[in-house]
Scaffold this active site. Sequence first.
Site, PDB file in Angstrom:
ATOM      1  NE  ARG A 123      -2.364  -1.044   3.625  1.00 30.73           N
ATOM      2  CZ  ARG A 123      -1.861  -0.245   4.539  1.00 30.73           C
ATOM      3  NH1 ARG A 123      -1.923   1.064   4.400  1.00 30.73           N
ATOM      4  NH2 ARG A 123      -1.307  -0.744   5.626  1.00 30.73           N
ATOM      5  CE1 TYR A 272       1.887  -7.151  -3.681  1.00 27.78           C
ATOM      6  CE2 TYR A 272       0.771  -6.353  -1.742  1.00 27.78           C
ATOM      7  CZ  TYR A 272       1.549  -7.302  -2.360  1.00 27.78           C
ATOM      8  OH  TYR A 272       1.964  -8.398  -1.666  1.00 27.78           O
ATOM      9  CE  LYS A 281      -6.427  -3.427   4.829  1.00 30.21           C
ATOM     10  NZ  LYS A 281      -6.430  -3.963   6.128  1.00 30.21           N
ATOM     11  CG  HIS A 301      -7.651  -2.481  10.280  1.00 26.22           C
ATOM     12  ND1 HIS A 301      -6.339  -2.106  10.467  1.00 26.22           N
ATOM     13  CD2 HIS A 301      -7.613  -3.468   9.364  1.00 26.22           C
ATOM     14  CE1 HIS A 301      -5.550  -2.835   9.706  1.00 26.22           C
ATOM     15  NE2 HIS A 301      -6.293  -3.675   9.024  1.00 26.22           N
ATOM     16  CB  SER A 323      -0.925  -3.257   8.396  1.00 29.94           C
ATOM     17  OG  SER A 323      -2.044  -2.581   7.905  1.00 29.94           O
ATOM     18  CB  CYS A 325      -0.083  -5.967  14.572  1.00 25.25           C
ATOM     19  SG  CYS A 325       1.064  -4.607  14.352  1.00 25.25           S
ATOM     20  CG  ASP A 348      -7.887  -6.824   7.073  1.00 23.62           C
ATOM     21  OD1 ASP A 348      -6.958  -6.634   7.870  1.00 23.62           O
ATOM     22  OD2 ASP A 348      -8.064  -6.110   6.069  1.00 23.62           O
ATOM     23  NE  ARG A 442      -0.243  -8.551   2.822  1.00 23.79           N
ATOM     24  CZ  ARG A 442      -0.780  -8.092   3.946  1.00 23.79           C
ATOM     25  NH1 ARG A 442      -1.868  -8.634   4.433  1.00 23.79           N
ATOM     26  NH2 ARG A 442      -0.219  -7.102   4.596  1.00 23.79           N
TER      27      ARG A 442
HETATM   28  P1  GTP Z   1      -2.525  -7.394   7.815  1.00 28.61           P
HETATM   29  O1  GTP Z   1      -3.145  -8.472   7.012  1.00 28.61           O
HETATM   30  O2  GTP Z   1      -1.412  -6.673   7.136  1.00 28.61           O
HETATM   31  O3  GTP Z   1      -3.509  -6.424   8.376  1.00 28.61           O
HETATM   32  O4  GTP Z   1      -1.746  -8.131   9.052  1.00 28.61           O
HETATM   33  P2  GTP Z   1      -2.380  -8.972  10.254  1.00 28.61           P
HETATM   34  O5  GTP Z   1      -2.745  -8.040  11.361  1.00 28.61           O
HETATM   35  O6  GTP Z   1      -3.419  -9.888   9.763  1.00 28.61           O
HETATM   36  O7  GTP Z   1      -1.099  -9.791  10.762  1.00 28.61           O
HETATM   37  P3  GTP Z   1      -0.770 -11.352  10.599  1.00 28.61           P
HETATM   38  O8  GTP Z   1      -1.688 -12.217  11.384  1.00 28.61           O
HETATM   39  O9  GTP Z   1      -0.640 -11.665   9.164  1.00 28.61           O
HETATM   40  O10 GTP Z   1       0.651 -11.421  11.282  1.00 28.61           O
HETATM   41  C1  GTP Z   1       1.726 -10.648  10.830  1.00 28.61           C
HETATM   42  C2  GTP Z   1       3.023 -11.193  11.317  1.00 28.61           C
HETATM   43  O11 GTP Z   1       3.015 -11.247  12.744  1.00 28.61           O
HETATM   44  C3  GTP Z   1       3.306 -12.606  10.842  1.00 28.61           C
HETATM   45  O12 GTP Z   1       4.660 -12.700  10.449  1.00 28.61           O
HETATM   46  C4  GTP Z   1       3.035 -13.456  12.038  1.00 28.61           C
HETATM   47  O13 GTP Z   1       3.805 -14.632  12.041  1.00 28.61           O
HETATM   48  C5  GTP Z   1       3.374 -12.538  13.209  1.00 28.61           C
HETATM   49  N1  GTP Z   1       2.558 -12.846  14.403  1.00 28.61           N
HETATM   50  C6  GTP Z   1       1.206 -13.006  14.449  1.00 28.61           C
HETATM   51  N2  GTP Z   1       0.772 -13.339  15.697  1.00 28.61           N
HETATM   52  C7  GTP Z   1       1.877 -13.374  16.472  1.00 28.61           C
HETATM   53  C8  GTP Z   1       2.097 -13.651  17.863  1.00 28.61           C
HETATM   54  O14 GTP Z   1       1.170 -13.930  18.636  1.00 28.61           O
HETATM   55  N3  GTP Z   1       3.375 -13.578  18.306  1.00 28.61           N
HETATM   56  C9  GTP Z   1       4.421 -13.268  17.474  1.00 28.61           C
HETATM   57  N4  GTP Z   1       5.638 -13.235  17.993  1.00 28.61           N
HETATM   58  N5  GTP Z   1       4.264 -13.019  16.155  1.00 28.61           N
HETATM   59  C10 GTP Z   1       3.017 -13.056  15.652  1.00 28.61           C
HETATM   60  C1  SPV Z   2      -2.933  -4.116   5.360  1.00 30.66           C
HETATM   61  O1  SPV Z   2      -1.974  -3.478   4.969  1.00 30.66           O
HETATM   62  O2  SPV Z   2      -3.503  -3.870   6.449  1.00 30.66           O
HETATM   63  C2  SPV Z   2      -3.457  -5.240   4.558  1.00 30.66           C
HETATM   64  C3  SPV Z   2      -2.913  -5.381   3.238  1.00 30.66           C
HETATM   65  O3  SPV Z   2      -4.337  -5.976   4.956  1.00 30.66           O
HETATM   66  S1  SPV Z   2      -3.670  -4.368   2.113  1.00 30.66           S
HETATM   67  O4  SPV Z   2      -4.865  -5.040   1.620  1.00 30.66           O
HETATM   68  O5  SPV Z   2      -2.695  -4.157   1.052  1.00 30.66           O
HETATM   69  O6  SPV Z   2      -4.085  -3.124   2.724  1.00 30.66           O
HETATM   70 MN    MN Z   3      -4.267 -10.040   7.812  1.00 35.75          MN
END
Ligand code: GTP
Ligand code: SPV
Ligand code: MN
Length: 658
Positions: A123, A272, A281, A301, A323, A325, A348, A442
């Site tokens: 993004r 992307y 979003k 979110h 994002s 996290c 999400d 992704r």
């Molecule tokens: P977006 O899709 O971008 O909004 O991200 P998201 O909030 O869905 O995050 P996602 O679950 O994809 O996790 C992002 C990264 O954080 C990954 O590399 C995970 O492995 C890591 N992660 C997720 N949960 C945990 C956790 O409980 N502990 C740790 N140490 N890492 C975590």
């Molecule tokens: C984020 O960045 O929070 C995502 C990926 O979930 S995107 O759809 O590119 O915004």
């Molecule tokens: Mn996600």
Amino acid sequence: MELGIGDDKSVEQYPYQQGETPGMAQVEEETEIPFYEVHEIVVPHLGHVPIAKGDFHRLPKKVQKFIAYYCDLLTPRGLYICDGTVKEADEVVHKLLERGTLEPLEKLDNCFICRTDPADVARVESKTWISTKQKHDTEPDCKEGVNTIMAHWRSPEEAKKETSERFPGCMAGRMMYVIPFSMGPIGSPLAKVGVQLTDSNYVLLCMRVMARVSEKVWDALGDNDFVKCVHSMGCPRPWRKKVVNHWPCNPEKILIAHFPEERKVKSYGSGYGGNSLLGKKCFALRIASVIARDEGWMAEHMLIMGLTDPQGREHYLAAAFPSACGKTNLAMIKPGLPGWKVLCVGDDIAWMKFDETGQLFGINPEAGFFGVAPGTNWKTNPNAMHSFQANTVFTNIAKTEDGGYYWEGLEDELPKDTKITTWRGEPFKIGDPIKAAHPNSRFCCPAAQCPIIHPKWEDPKGVPIDALIFGGRRPEGVPLVYESFDWNHGVMVGAQLKSETTAAAEFKGKNIMHDPMAMRPFMGYNFGHYLQHWLNLNKAPNKVPKIFHVNWFRVDKEGKFLWPGFGENVRVLDWICKRVRGEDVAFKSPIGYMPKKGTINLEGLGPIDWDALFDLPREYWQQDCKETQKFLEDQLGKDLPKEILEECKKQTERISKM
Ligand code: GTP
Ligand code: SPV
Ligand code: MN
């Protein structure tokens, strides 16, 4: 003329250069345009735009006008009205394979890799803005000399200038795909319809997964208004710049423009994720947050999950993390405690509304997951792994020699000598010092393929939300979990949310950044008004849920995570559910209710340093409170709701007595 959906041959017939289409400025979007002949739209000043697929005359009149206007402005070589069927997807996949945009993952069923131009991988927040007549509707009254970090405003004049430098003629020589989609189950009272025009069939493939794309959307829409989404890669033919990886894009000219008053999004130059899958979003957060304010609901979110304890009691939780996290991970964890069950409603975005009895209900407006690949493996997130074994488009991941996927985090699940090709096409072996997959690579797969998708995930009424959770990556100072004292305090806890920067956007390096409500990049209107909207929801008959804050990412002196995270996070959710039921497992701390020692089940975890996880360093919090209050005052000026300022002051006061 034969109208192939991806063929590159018909360039010569479209001599217009960008910006040169004669006469198009004279056509106003909402003027009546005469239509005749079933297979052609006749647009004044342009001529005939042949229809490659679909029945234009079947579409609602408002949609016909929308399409006709943009045919005239964008000058595509043909029109392709999508029906969302598998047959259609197969046809598009076939073309993209032929062209080289997609590569099959032979090991899986109907899965593909797309490698983008490395200039288009995330993004682009700096090119994302919102245009309203009044600046104050979008940007808060910042203190003088301060720039807002939330929604960025452009005047209608600037918006017009910037869009008209880009869009006229931008689809010359390309097909225009018309994508009817519903955010939320088609026909649900909480769902909303959008129509996206795009010249990218990769975007079509992903939209089909992420939103409900179907001809039924036309019937659900009828003569009602819809969110207008216009997307172009910004590479009209003839295109004289080098195309990298069969991914034509225009990174220098990227623009993601929102017009909430017109319920419209215009996106240019990037294919992307959040830049191009406009239902996500752009619509479901930025535009929807404005609609939600107007209609009295919430577009957030947040993931939504159902959690059932060994006694069979189910609670629904919605959690907002910035994002990258951990939303996708938490939404589908495999509980580390026996007897617990997690079911995923969404990973999400949550649309939530109080019903007439005052209970908050939420739906997941999306139909798929667009999840971060790196870090995902059979240990951390087996349910995600199961979800993308078929019918998935992977973007910017690496590929193994035998046609499988690879990214950082899969080191232990493959033989060490596996031959791998990185996302950039270089040879790679596990242990090499470069990254095999882009950190923001992704998977895009249907939510219905998730083995723990909740049976109610498509319930038109949604699911009853019992608790809201905020969280971010906070390496120091912030305990594993705490509960806000009440709604207003909870809104302040959300407003002071911070996290380390991630790869999901264009920022470099690791800094702690403010990300209020995890909405910083996704706010559709004045953030002060948004906080006030939240505060206002706490009125009869609404029963507002409890608000919590979690932090899985606190580290020790060596920089190692203090908490195992992932499936073990269920132990924290267990404590949260106890609090939802009013159990006496908390004590009052200066920042909120914290777990009494021993009230989080740590059985079988090995050594956990409770004191380090829950320590509240006095100096850290004094500094943090000061900084937060200054941040909110700087950012919101007169728009800072007095209730929030009051909460900041009370918190500072409590901490000074620590
Ligand atoms: P977006 O899709 O971008 O909004 O991200 P998201 O909030 O869905 O995050 P996602 O679950 O994809 O996790 C992002 C990264 O954080 C990954 O590399 C995970 O492995 C890591 N992660 C997720 N949960 C945990 C956790 O409980 N502990 C740790 N140490 N890492 C975590
Ligand atoms: C984020 O960045 O929070 C995502 C990926 O979930 S995107 O759809 O590119 O915004
Ligand atoms: Mn996600």
